[in-house]
Design a protein around this motif. Structure first.
Motif, short mmCIF file in Angstrom:
data_model
loop_
_atom_site.label_atom_id
_atom_site.label_comp_id
_atom_site.label_asym_id
_atom_site.label_seq_id
_atom_site.Cartn_x
_atom_site.Cartn_y
_atom_site.Cartn_z
N UNK A 48 133.92 82.06 102.34
CA UNK A 48 134.36 81.25 103.48
C UNK A 48 133.80 81.77 104.81
N UNK A 49 133.76 83.07 105.00
CA UNK A 49 133.27 83.63 106.25
C UNK A 49 131.80 83.29 106.50
N UNK A 50 130.99 83.46 105.47
CA UNK A 50 129.56 83.13 105.59
C UNK A 50 129.37 81.63 105.76
N UNK A 51 130.17 80.85 105.03
CA UNK A 51 130.07 79.39 105.14
C UNK A 51 130.40 78.94 106.57
N UNK A 52 131.51 79.44 107.11
CA UNK A 52 131.91 79.06 108.47
C UNK A 52 130.83 79.46 109.49
N UNK A 53 130.20 80.61 109.27
CA UNK A 53 129.12 81.05 110.16
C UNK A 53 127.93 80.10 110.05
N UNK A 54 127.54 79.77 108.83
CA UNK A 54 126.35 78.94 108.61
C UNK A 54 126.50 77.52 109.17
N UNK A 55 127.71 76.95 109.07
CA UNK A 55 127.89 75.59 109.58
C UNK A 55 128.11 75.58 111.09
N UNK A 56 128.25 76.75 111.69
CA UNK A 56 128.43 76.83 113.14
C UNK A 56 129.88 76.76 113.58
N UNK A 57 130.80 76.87 112.65
CA UNK A 57 132.22 76.74 112.99
C UNK A 57 132.74 77.95 113.74
N UNK A 58 132.22 79.14 113.44
CA UNK A 58 132.68 80.36 114.11
C UNK A 58 132.41 80.32 115.62
N UNK A 119 147.61 76.43 103.97
CA UNK A 119 146.99 76.92 105.20
C UNK A 119 147.26 75.93 106.33
N UNK A 120 147.95 76.40 107.36
CA UNK A 120 148.21 75.58 108.53
C UNK A 120 147.05 75.65 109.51
N UNK A 121 147.12 74.84 110.55
CA UNK A 121 146.03 74.77 111.53
C UNK A 121 145.79 76.12 112.21
N UNK A 122 146.87 76.81 112.58
CA UNK A 122 146.73 78.12 113.24
C UNK A 122 146.11 79.13 112.28
N UNK A 123 146.54 79.10 111.02
CA UNK A 123 145.98 80.01 110.02
C UNK A 123 144.50 79.72 109.79
N UNK A 124 144.15 78.44 109.75
CA UNK A 124 142.75 78.07 109.55
C UNK A 124 141.90 78.55 110.71
N UNK A 125 142.38 78.34 111.91
CA UNK A 125 141.64 78.79 113.10
C UNK A 125 141.45 80.29 113.07
N UNK A 126 142.48 81.04 112.72
CA UNK A 126 142.39 82.50 112.63
C UNK A 126 141.40 82.93 111.55
N UNK A 127 141.41 82.22 110.41
CA UNK A 127 140.49 82.53 109.32
C UNK A 127 139.04 82.29 109.74
N UNK A 128 138.81 81.21 110.43
CA UNK A 128 137.44 80.89 110.90
C UNK A 128 136.96 81.96 111.86
N UNK A 129 137.80 82.43 112.74
CA UNK A 129 137.39 83.37 113.78
C UNK A 129 137.61 84.83 113.41
N UNK A 130 137.83 85.14 112.13
CA UNK A 130 137.97 86.54 111.69
C UNK A 130 136.72 87.33 112.00
#
Length: 130
Positions: A48-58, A119-130
């Motif tokens: 998930x971390x690499x995926x979020x980075x690659x799609x530009x979500x981070x 996973x709630x919205x706040x949890x998702x946001x925190x996961x993306x920005x880990x």
């Protein structure tokens, strides 16, 4: 298959929910999405971390990440449950594959900080920005 799963699966098709597909492309670069999906096309390869980075979500703001969350929250419950996580890559593009059960459980464990099984919205946001 119960009606919830049928609804979720139908909403993952491009024709059933075109707004959801267009919405993701409104937030993220389509070419980045394609590259990320290609990088994780093999079963058991999802990170998930690499995926979020690659799609530009981070790089996105917390509000922008929460808008992406709303696209992935297929049933609009305010949470991404395990059933929805399995199809999360399809939320980025109809060409996305289903996550394996192992990948789904690992993704849920990483994001579910309060232990409620979703996973709630706040949890998702925190996961993306880990």
């Amino acid at each position: 298959m119960d009606s919830y799963n049928l609804l979720s699966l139908s909403c993952l098709s491009l024709t059933a929910c075109p707004a959801a597909r267009m919405a993701m492309k409104d937030f993220l670069n389509e070419e980045n999405i394609k590259k990320a999906l290609d990088a994780f096309k093999d079963a058991e390869s999802f990170n998930h971390g690499k995926f979020f980075q690659m799609v530009g979500l981070k790089e996105k703001s917390a509000d922008e990440v929460k808008k992406v969350f709303s696209v992935l929250d297929v049933d609009k419950s305010g949470y991404i449950e395990e059933d929805e996580l399995k199809f999360v890559l399809k939320g980025f593009s109809q060409e996305g594959r289903d996550l394996t059960d192992t990948e789904t459980k690992a993704f849920l464990a990483a994001g579910d900080k309060d232990g409620d099984g979703k996973i709630g919205a706040e949890e998702f946001e925190a996961l993306v920005h880990e």
